[in-house]
Design a protein around this motif. Sequence first.
Motif, short mmCIF file in Angstrom:
data_model
loop_
_atom_site.label_atom_id
_atom_site.label_comp_id
_atom_site.label_asym_id
_atom_site.label_seq_id
_atom_site.Cartn_x
_atom_site.Cartn_y
_atom_site.Cartn_z
N MET A 47 0.76 -1.14 0.01
CA MET A 47 -0.02 0.21 0.04
C MET A 47 0.80 1.15 -0.06
O MET A 47 0.46 2.12 -0.63
N VAL A 48 1.87 1.13 0.64
CA VAL A 48 3.04 2.15 0.70
C VAL A 48 3.56 2.60 -0.84
O VAL A 48 3.64 3.87 -1.12
N LEU A 49 3.93 1.58 -1.49
CA LEU A 49 4.36 1.79 -2.95
C LEU A 49 3.16 2.10 -3.79
O LEU A 49 3.57 3.10 -4.42
N ALA A 50 2.18 1.95 -3.65
CA ALA A 50 0.85 2.21 -4.19
C ALA A 50 0.77 3.92 -4.12
O ALA A 50 0.40 4.61 -4.93
N THR A 51 0.81 4.16 -2.78
CA THR A 51 0.68 5.61 -2.38
C THR A 51 1.84 6.44 -2.91
O THR A 51 1.70 7.49 -3.45
N VAL A 52 3.13 5.81 -3.06
CA VAL A 52 4.17 6.75 -3.53
C VAL A 52 3.98 6.99 -4.95
O VAL A 52 4.18 8.11 -5.58
N ALA A 53 3.42 6.06 -5.80
CA ALA A 53 3.00 5.98 -7.20
C ALA A 53 1.97 7.16 -7.46
O ALA A 53 2.01 8.14 -8.14
N THR A 54 0.91 7.14 -6.65
CA THR A 54 0.10 8.09 -6.71
C THR A 54 0.39 9.49 -6.63
O THR A 54 -0.26 10.42 -7.11
N VAL A 55 1.25 9.56 -5.47
CA VAL A 55 1.63 10.93 -5.01
C VAL A 55 2.42 11.52 -6.32
O VAL A 55 2.34 12.66 -6.56
#
Length: 334
Positions: A47-55
Amino acid sequence: MATPVDTEPATPPTSPSSAPADRGPARPSAAPATTRRALLPTGVRGMVLATVATVIWSGNFVIADGMSGSIPPIQLAFWRWVIALVAVAPLAVRHVRRDWPVIRRHLGFLSLAAVLGVTLFNTLIYTAGHTSPATNMALLAAASPLVIVIGARVLWRERMSATRWTGALLSLVGIVVLITKGSLSTLLGLDFSTGDLWMVAAMLTFAAYSLMLRRTPEGISGLSLLLGTFTLGTAFLAPAYAWDVTAHGGFDVHPSTAGALLYVGVLSSAVAYFAWNKAIATVGAGRAGVVYYLEPAFVALLAFFALGEGINLAQIASMVLIAIGVALSSRSKA
């Protein structure tokens, strides 16, 4: 076509830095790397990786909006991926050499992923931006996570509990409030144009790409997947780029243009795509896709701090609603 693989990565990466502190004297642990405990649980890491990509992609929207009148859409997309290739190649070449037998067997899979995620997706967004208002684009893009969630359920049987469905719907409602600034008249007064059709195509393309990633053939590493899709996608885009330059000419390069291209090429392409691909491999397309709901909130915050755009109370409340919805949808057990 690729052979389906297990829902968990075949060989989860391990890192010496992920080992817990030794309870004995301060010296390197002799325990094998495979027995060491990760700093973050697998689900949280995904989920952290997905958030990094989204930011990072949120910043891409702000920058791309500023370049809409400076660089033609196809040329912007082409140079974005050329820069991404230059950034990724030094790190990925040895992985491609190692994985080449598997890559050669699954060139069809890589080609389709390249067309969807590289050749078409961002080119369609840049094209839509010339005729579609930002509000329309954001609302249409907001449907992408829901398409991913439904597709993951139908195609890959990824489970979505009632709690996760509730979270996804809460996030969707929050996005509508955020984009319309809580004004019903704004929502009812939307006027759709040809560009909106391009945006619908972009939304469906991104959803299809994300769903494909869950069935990446075993034996193709994350860096091999990046370099393979970036290379093929750029090659597929090259004829359209050559036609566009012949028909409309090139563009002027100056410091602000070069800086923006470096952002979309290195961060929005190389870094964000690597993080997104790893997130889907870790937690699945459904859970990672819901995080994409956060993008409009990040875009609004970046526009507030970078461009001085105002945020009203309804938008602040909608961001809280989106965050709650994503938190519910991201629960590993629900």
